[in-house]
Scaffold this active site. Structure first.
Site, PDB file in Angstrom:
ATOM      1  N   GLY A  24      99.178  25.894 -52.895  1.00  0.00           N
ATOM      2  CA  GLY A  24      97.772  25.504 -52.766  1.00  0.00           C
ATOM      3  C   GLY A  24      96.823  26.678 -52.963  1.00  0.00           C
TER       4      GLY A  24
ATOM      5  CG  ASP B 253     107.847  16.426 -47.593  1.00  0.00           C
ATOM      6  OD1 ASP B 253     106.888  16.599 -46.804  1.00  0.00           O
ATOM      7  OD2 ASP B 253     108.167  15.307 -48.047  1.00  0.00           O
ATOM      8  CB  ILE B 254     105.588  20.037 -43.416  1.00  0.00           C
ATOM      9  CG1 ILE B 254     104.332  19.276 -43.825  1.00  0.00           C
ATOM     10  CG2 ILE B 254     105.556  21.488 -43.906  1.00  0.00           C
ATOM     11  CD1 ILE B 254     103.053  19.823 -43.171  1.00  0.00           C
TER      12      ILE B 254
ATOM     13  CB  ALA C 207      96.886  20.526 -44.940  1.00  0.00           C
ATOM     14  CE1 TYR C 208      95.517  13.310 -49.461  1.00  0.00           C
ATOM     15  CE2 TYR C 208      95.407  12.034 -47.446  1.00  0.00           C
ATOM     16  CZ  TYR C 208      95.157  12.163 -48.797  1.00  0.00           C
ATOM     17  OH  TYR C 208      94.544  11.149 -49.482  1.00  0.00           O
ATOM     18  CB  THR C 209      93.234  19.748 -48.315  1.00  0.00           C
ATOM     19  OG1 THR C 209      93.627  19.699 -49.694  1.00  0.00           O
ATOM     20  CG2 THR C 209      94.163  20.666 -47.548  1.00  0.00           C
TER      21      THR C 209
ATOM     22  CE1 TYR D 161      91.989  18.486 -44.003  1.00  0.00           C
ATOM     23  CE2 TYR D 161      89.818  19.069 -43.158  1.00  0.00           C
ATOM     24  CZ  TYR D 161      91.041  19.444 -43.674  1.00  0.00           C
ATOM     25  OH  TYR D 161      91.314  20.783 -43.856  1.00  0.00           O
TER      26      TYR D 161
ATOM     27  CE  LYS E  64      94.304  20.777 -41.571  1.00  0.00           C
ATOM     28  NZ  LYS E  64      95.453  21.671 -41.748  1.00  0.00           N
TER      29      LYS E  64
ATOM     30  CD1 TRP F 295      82.608  24.433 -45.532  1.00  0.00           C
ATOM     31  CD2 TRP F 295      80.821  25.287 -46.588  1.00  0.00           C
ATOM     32  NE1 TRP F 295      81.491  23.740 -45.128  1.00  0.00           N
ATOM     33  CE2 TRP F 295      80.390  24.244 -45.754  1.00  0.00           C
ATOM     34  CE3 TRP F 295      79.875  25.984 -47.333  1.00  0.00           C
ATOM     35  CZ2 TRP F 295      79.048  23.866 -45.649  1.00  0.00           C
ATOM     36  CZ3 TRP F 295      78.541  25.615 -47.219  1.00  0.00           C
ATOM     37  CH2 TRP F 295      78.139  24.572 -46.400  1.00  0.00           C
TER      38      TRP F 295
HETATM   39  N1  LIG Z   1      90.050  24.040 -48.630  1.00  0.00           N
HETATM   40  C1  LIG Z   1      89.200  24.172 -47.619  1.00  0.00           C
HETATM   41  O1  LIG Z   1      87.960  24.197 -47.800  1.00  0.00           O
HETATM   42  C2  LIG Z   1      89.716  24.293 -46.217  1.00  0.00           C
HETATM   43  C3  LIG Z   1      88.806  24.386 -45.161  1.00  0.00           C
HETATM   44  C4  LIG Z   1      89.297  24.476 -43.855  1.00  0.00           C
HETATM   45  C5  LIG Z   1      90.660  24.482 -43.619  1.00  0.00           C
HETATM   46  N2  LIG Z   1      91.523  24.373 -44.671  1.00  0.00           N
HETATM   47  C6  LIG Z   1      92.952  24.340 -44.376  1.00  0.00           C
HETATM   48  O2  LIG Z   1      93.556  25.487 -44.958  1.00  0.00           O
HETATM   49  C7  LIG Z   1      94.880  25.165 -45.408  1.00  0.00           C
HETATM   50  C8  LIG Z   1      95.028  25.554 -46.867  1.00  0.00           C
HETATM   51  O3  LIG Z   1      94.068  24.808 -47.617  1.00  0.00           O
HETATM   52  P1  LIG Z   1      94.069  24.811 -49.194  1.00  0.00           P
HETATM   53  O4  LIG Z   1      92.662  24.661 -49.634  1.00  0.00           O
HETATM   54  O5  LIG Z   1      94.912  25.914 -49.700  1.00  0.00           O
HETATM   55  O6  LIG Z   1      94.782  23.419 -49.468  1.00  0.00           O
HETATM   56  P2  LIG Z   1      95.415  22.875 -50.834  1.00  0.00           P
HETATM   57  O7  LIG Z   1      94.982  23.688 -51.986  1.00  0.00           O
HETATM   58  O8  LIG Z   1      95.182  21.406 -50.855  1.00  0.00           O
HETATM   59  O9  LIG Z   1      96.950  23.173 -50.593  1.00  0.00           O
HETATM   60  C9  LIG Z   1      97.675  22.461 -49.662  1.00  0.00           C
HETATM   61  C10 LIG Z   1      99.119  22.639 -49.983  1.00  0.00           C
HETATM   62  O10 LIG Z   1      99.895  21.798 -49.131  1.00  0.00           O
HETATM   63  C11 LIG Z   1     100.879  21.172 -49.929  1.00  0.00           C
HETATM   64  N3  LIG Z   1     101.344  19.948 -49.294  1.00  0.00           N
HETATM   65  C12 LIG Z   1     100.759  18.729 -49.231  1.00  0.00           C
HETATM   66  N4  LIG Z   1     101.541  17.870 -48.567  1.00  0.00           N
HETATM   67  C13 LIG Z   1     102.652  18.563 -48.186  1.00  0.00           C
HETATM   68  C14 LIG Z   1     103.826  18.250 -47.489  1.00  0.00           C
HETATM   69  N5  LIG Z   1     104.054  17.022 -47.033  1.00  0.00           N
HETATM   70  N6  LIG Z   1     104.731  19.220 -47.292  1.00  0.00           N
HETATM   71  C15 LIG Z   1     104.550  20.464 -47.746  1.00  0.00           C
HETATM   72  N7  LIG Z   1     103.469  20.836 -48.443  1.00  0.00           N
HETATM   73  C16 LIG Z   1     102.515  19.896 -48.649  1.00  0.00           C
HETATM   74  C17 LIG Z   1     100.214  20.944 -51.256  1.00  0.00           C
HETATM   75  O11 LIG Z   1     101.153  20.715 -52.269  1.00  0.00           O
HETATM   76  P3  LIG Z   1     100.723  19.853 -53.561  1.00  0.00           P
HETATM   77  O12 LIG Z   1      99.536  20.561 -54.149  1.00  0.00           O
HETATM   78  O13 LIG Z   1     101.921  19.901 -54.399  1.00  0.00           O
HETATM   79  O14 LIG Z   1     100.369  18.491 -53.031  1.00  0.00           O
HETATM   80  C18 LIG Z   1      99.481  22.268 -51.415  1.00  0.00           C
HETATM   81  O15 LIG Z   1     100.340  23.258 -51.917  1.00  0.00           O
HETATM   82  C19 LIG Z   1      95.067  23.683 -45.123  1.00  0.00           C
HETATM   83  O16 LIG Z   1      95.732  23.534 -43.899  1.00  0.00           O
HETATM   84  C20 LIG Z   1      93.669  23.151 -44.988  1.00  0.00           C
HETATM   85  O17 LIG Z   1      93.613  22.019 -44.168  1.00  0.00           O
HETATM   86  C21 LIG Z   1      91.091  24.282 -45.960  1.00  0.00           C
END
Ligand SMILES: NC(=O)c1ccc[n+]([C@@H]2O[C@H](COP(=O)([O-])OP(=O)(O)OC[C@H]3O[C@@H](n4cnc5c(N)ncnc54)[C@H](OP(=O)(O)O)[C@@H]3O)[C@@H](O)[C@H]2O)c1
Length: 278
Positions: A10, A34-35, A58-60, A123, A127, A148
């Protein structure tokens, strides 16, 4: 130190893999880690024997979570609990990525780590429930709330704005939601420091400063050297499936207790625009 990263494919995982040097790091995507599969998670932890597990999986899709409630809780809460159980069994430390969306956004001053959770979206709820469960399973774990996120390695707001700005004379962007833009590179560096310092408890980590999406977009257009007009609009005018907090600025006090410095978001944005060009 041995480190196992779930969610390594991700946006954050991309930066973590690139920034983390000097330690033995294993990064897993959904296909090999896969978690939602507890037996697989246990097998991975036994095999990789990590000192630290970073749980970025995460499912984001915040709007997608509204219509896929079951999947949101299966991945974000139950999947996280699977990893925490395996961490406890193996005696590994865990850093879990959480979100500013656990708050309702009614405050007008930065959210502190002890402020009450009151998520408004599915979402955010998934969390928030994960945080509570993880603290029960592994009370000494580290829960890192961020917000963000932008950077190379996935879809992000600056990319959307730059793409739209190159094809339209004007853009309408929401001006009544305030938060903290965060560069995945700076967040990855902070996570590495926190693991090396043995962090535990809830820590807020974002780039310094805050803005509205409108102000963020205006800065993106400027940093991209474009002249596209950016116009402020209200959340009501731009209806989305998931409600977002009007104010989700996270206080830096908890990260400063670990001496973790974060550059201002404007500086981070400029570095990201340069990174995109190379
Ligand atoms: N993006 C934001 O603005 C933001 C803000 C606050 C907090 N966060 C948190 O920060 C963390 C990282 O965010 P990110 O933006 O890097 O998210 P991301 O780009 O959506 O990446 C999430 C990763 O989790 C993987 N994933 C999804 N379902 C899974 C499963 N069942 N088992 C294992 N892996 C799985 C995805 O794989 P696939 O791509 O192959 O589905 C992807 O590699 C997350 O926990 C998110 O909730 C993000």
């Amino acid at each position: 130190m041995r480190v196992t990263i779930f969610g390594a494919s991700g946006l954050l995982g991309h930066a973590l893999k690139r920034e983390w040097s000097g330690d033995e790091v294993v990064g897993l995507g959904v296909e090999d880690g896969d978690i939602c599969n507890p037996a697989k998670v246990q097998e991975i932890i036994r095999r990789t024997r990590p000192d630290w597990i970073v749980l970025a999986a995460a499912y984001t899709d915040v709007d997608g979570c509204e219509s896929n409630r079951e999947l949101a809780f299966a991945v974000n809460r139950d999947g996280a609990a699977n990893v925490a159980e395996a961490a406890r069994e193996a005696g590994a430390k865990l850093l879990f990525l959480s979100s500013d969306y656990v708050f309702d956004g009614t405050k007008t001053s930065p959210y502190e780590t002890a402020d009450a959770r009151n998520p408004q979206s599915v979402y955010g709820e998934s969390k928030a429930q994960a945080e509570v469960q993880l603290l029960e399973i592994l009370p000494e774990c580290c829960i890192l709330r961020t917000a963000w996120l932008f950077g190379m390695g996935g879809k992000c707001f600056p990319d959307t704005i730059l793409k739209l700005a190159s094809s339209r004379p004007a853009l309408d962007v929401v001006s009544d939601q305030r938060g903290c833009p965060t560069y995945n590179v700076d967040l990855a560096r902070a996570i590495i420091q926190l693991c090396r310092k043995g962090a535990s408890g809830i820590v807020h980590v974002t780039n310094a400063g805050h803005c509205s999406w409108f102000e963020f977009a205006r800065e993106i257009v400027k940093a991209g050297g474009m002249a596209t007009e950016v116009r402020p609009v209200s959340t009501q005018q731009m209806a989305r499936p998931a409600p977002r907090p009007a104010y989700s600025v996270l206080s830096p006090a908890s990260r400063l207790r670990y001496w973790v410095e974060m550059p201002p978001w404007q500086d981070a944005l400029r570095r990201y625009i340069l990174e995109r060009r190379t």
